[in-house]
Write an enzyme that holds these catalytic residues in place. Sequence first.
Site, PDB file in Angstrom:
ATOM      1  N   ASP A 138     -14.652 -42.692  -2.685  1.00  0.00           N
ATOM      2  CA  ASP A 138     -15.090 -42.628  -4.179  1.00  0.00           C
ATOM      3  C   ASP A 138     -15.839 -43.731  -4.859  1.00  0.00           C
ATOM      4  O   ASP A 138     -15.290 -45.003  -4.325  1.00  0.00           O
ATOM      5  CB  ASP A 138     -13.482 -42.468  -5.020  1.00  0.00           C
ATOM      6  CG  ASP A 138     -13.581 -41.443  -6.091  1.00  0.00           C
ATOM      7  OD1 ASP A 138     -15.129 -42.128  -7.348  1.00  0.00           O
ATOM      8  OD2 ASP A 138     -13.343 -40.958  -6.447  1.00  0.00           O
ATOM      9  N   HIS A 198     -15.870 -39.006  -3.999  1.00  0.00           N
ATOM     10  CA  HIS A 198     -15.052 -38.318  -5.438  1.00  0.00           C
ATOM     11  C   HIS A 198     -15.043 -36.489  -5.158  1.00  0.00           C
ATOM     12  O   HIS A 198     -13.894 -36.115  -5.684  1.00  0.00           O
ATOM     13  CB  HIS A 198     -15.587 -38.943  -6.938  1.00  0.00           C
ATOM     14  CG  HIS A 198     -14.908 -38.223  -8.126  1.00  0.00           C
ATOM     15  ND1 HIS A 198     -13.899 -38.956  -7.653  1.00  0.00           N
ATOM     16  CD2 HIS A 198     -14.852 -36.787  -8.409  1.00  0.00           C
ATOM     17  CE1 HIS A 198     -13.252 -38.564  -9.317  1.00  0.00           C
ATOM     18  NE2 HIS A 198     -14.256 -37.594  -9.471  1.00  0.00           N
ATOM     19  N   SER A 229      -9.319 -36.612 -10.864  1.00  0.00           N
ATOM     20  CA  SER A 229     -10.526 -36.917 -11.352  1.00  0.00           C
ATOM     21  C   SER A 229      -9.916 -36.747 -13.235  1.00  0.00           C
ATOM     22  O   SER A 229      -8.856 -37.298 -13.831  1.00  0.00           O
ATOM     23  CB  SER A 229     -12.092 -36.221 -11.572  1.00  0.00           C
ATOM     24  OG  SER A 229     -12.764 -36.864 -11.874  1.00  0.00           O
TER      25      SER A 229
END
Lengths: 353, 353
Positions: free
Chosen positions: B298, B327, B144
């Site tokens: 995601d 995610h 991320s």
Amino acid sequence: MIENSYYTHEHHGEYELVSIGELQLEEGGVIPDCQLAVATFGELNAARDNAILVSTWYSGTHQIWRDAYIGPGHALDPSTYFIVVVDQIGNGLSTSPHNATGANAGIAMSGFPHVRIGDDVVAQERLLREHFGIETLQLVTGGSMGAQQTYEWAVRFPEKVERAAPIAGTAQNTPHDFLFTKALIDTITCDPGFAGGEYTSHEQVVDGLERHAGIWAVVGFSTEYFKTEAWRSLGFETVEQFMEQFLEPYFTAMDPNDLLTMAWKWQRGDVARHTGGDLAAALGRITAKTFVMPISEDMFFPVRDCAAEQALVPGSQLRVIDDVAGHLGLFGVSAGYMPQVDALLSELLATPA
Amino acid sequence: MIENSYYTHEHHGEYELVSIGELQLEEGGVIPDCQLAVATFGELNAARDNAILVSTWYSGTHQIWRDAYIGPGHALDPSTYFIVVVDQIGNGLSTSPHNATGANAGIAMSGFPHVRIGDDVVAQERLLREHFGIETLQLVTGGSMGAQQTYEWAVRFPEKVERAAPIAGTAQNTPHDFLFTKALIDTITCDPGFAGGEYTSHEQVVDGLERHAGIWAVVGFSTEYFKTEAWRSLGFETVEQFMEQFLEPYFTAMDPNDLLTMAWKWQRGDVARHTGGDLAAALGRITAKTFVMPISEDMFFPVRDCAAEQALVPGSQLRVIDDVAGHLGLFGVSAGYMPQVDALLSELLATPA
């Protein structure tokens, strides 16, 4: 009751307010004088068998159906069909928290009772039967919460629904959607101006309504819609313009309690309430010719969820609408959307019942 | 500076605070005494060429890497590599709004300057060189916002990065993610307890932080994660438990200003700042062997966006991690996640540089 100029003929054109009398609600409450806002297009034939029912989505009214979906050249053609668009309870035009007055004064604002999808469908059936003398429908359709109502119609009144087209919605709300709707609710209720639902103007909740729009932007469209800057097709030059001149004004015009009434209803849409929680049994009751029509890029009613339900509807077909706009493609923002919807609904209407 | 027991050794185990001195920031601000929290695993060899750098994601610290990703049997094996996990600026352990004191007292709380991904990478490079004597890295990885830092490393210091593994993140933040992050920011800043960033305890912002968790639930996992009730694998019996005992406590322990510092940084991650906005030119500078590793479900760093960037990285490969958690699969909540990550990182580490 409070004033809100958005919910007027000036903004919503012609529609009729029809009282269906007292409506007992599934959750135990009562709407003393349930008024439904109704917009009709075309003429009911002598046999009273050319009617199509359209129900509305969260935040929506008959307006978008009139402007985008109905008319000459569309599948929903008033020269052939008598098209009845019924605004859902709580949408600000039909009986809603902000407009409850007269006999409904006791349920105004924070006193408004919980309403379920089934209540809307019961109210619509009564309206069609008592006010229009309609006993069968060539088609029931709607998008999102309108799809919830479409499924409810097809399960609750299978003998009355010849064809069904739930667009971008589910028969049983998903746990993910429950959380999404909760996040939407929270944007409003956390606003100090909301005052527990007893604000005196929706403008006191403008910050909350703007945040509401902000979450809709994230989940209501798609990652690709923003990546490709598809909002340019609406005439905007920046994403900020798109938000500030399109999505935020759309929601900040609305009544917070009305939105919350719809949100609560949306969270709990579930046809399996008719069958003790057995979704397959509920959907198995459907006799309508059914096209299940999810939108390809929908982030919260994904094709996968819609396909799983379609597999439980006898004789139904899965027909995916391809649209980068995602769920809010329902507004017809993409040039390719309406031609697909028209083709699918035309095909469905041409299918013998 | 305000007290917050979450950001302590009691909750985060062993880590070292290393000052890299004054850090001039890209946006013009200054951190007078930039301290980086660093957790290391394994031993730096004599040649100082067995180091791996891990950077942290939004809200994350070195803790999750220590607990889920690093150890015997993992690709990140301390018996082979010297693994350095550097907490990002603003994450509450490294210099952050809530802990700014001493020389940093002038930038505490609402006075904290804007920090960019590039500032973190410059700070990390200085830390590695000056404090550890490390000039090259066998691997840079992170998830991320850690992927943002990984890309920034590979573009800014190509000669120092032998291999790169950006997991579930992009080199150039997308417009959709900007809106998502804005919605996250709004949950905090709209809380009356936030007081323009000058609260005296993060507990005054608990409502905002709970709403923050609520939006993470909607976008951070996937529709299918909730549909399949995959949270049961974490020991919860209802989705309410999952929220109230897992996701909400995770965020309500944190400092609001710290989260906002990271959110602002996340929104503006963009390696194309090095090349006048030309993303292809920026990614074309990468010489590291690169595995781009998005997570299949995601919702906001979708595979599609990651694949588009991967296509611009010379010699790179797209390796999708299959995980219904979406995610936040990054936390290793699914049994199948870590074996895939370990296999991919092991393969990458075995690839000649």
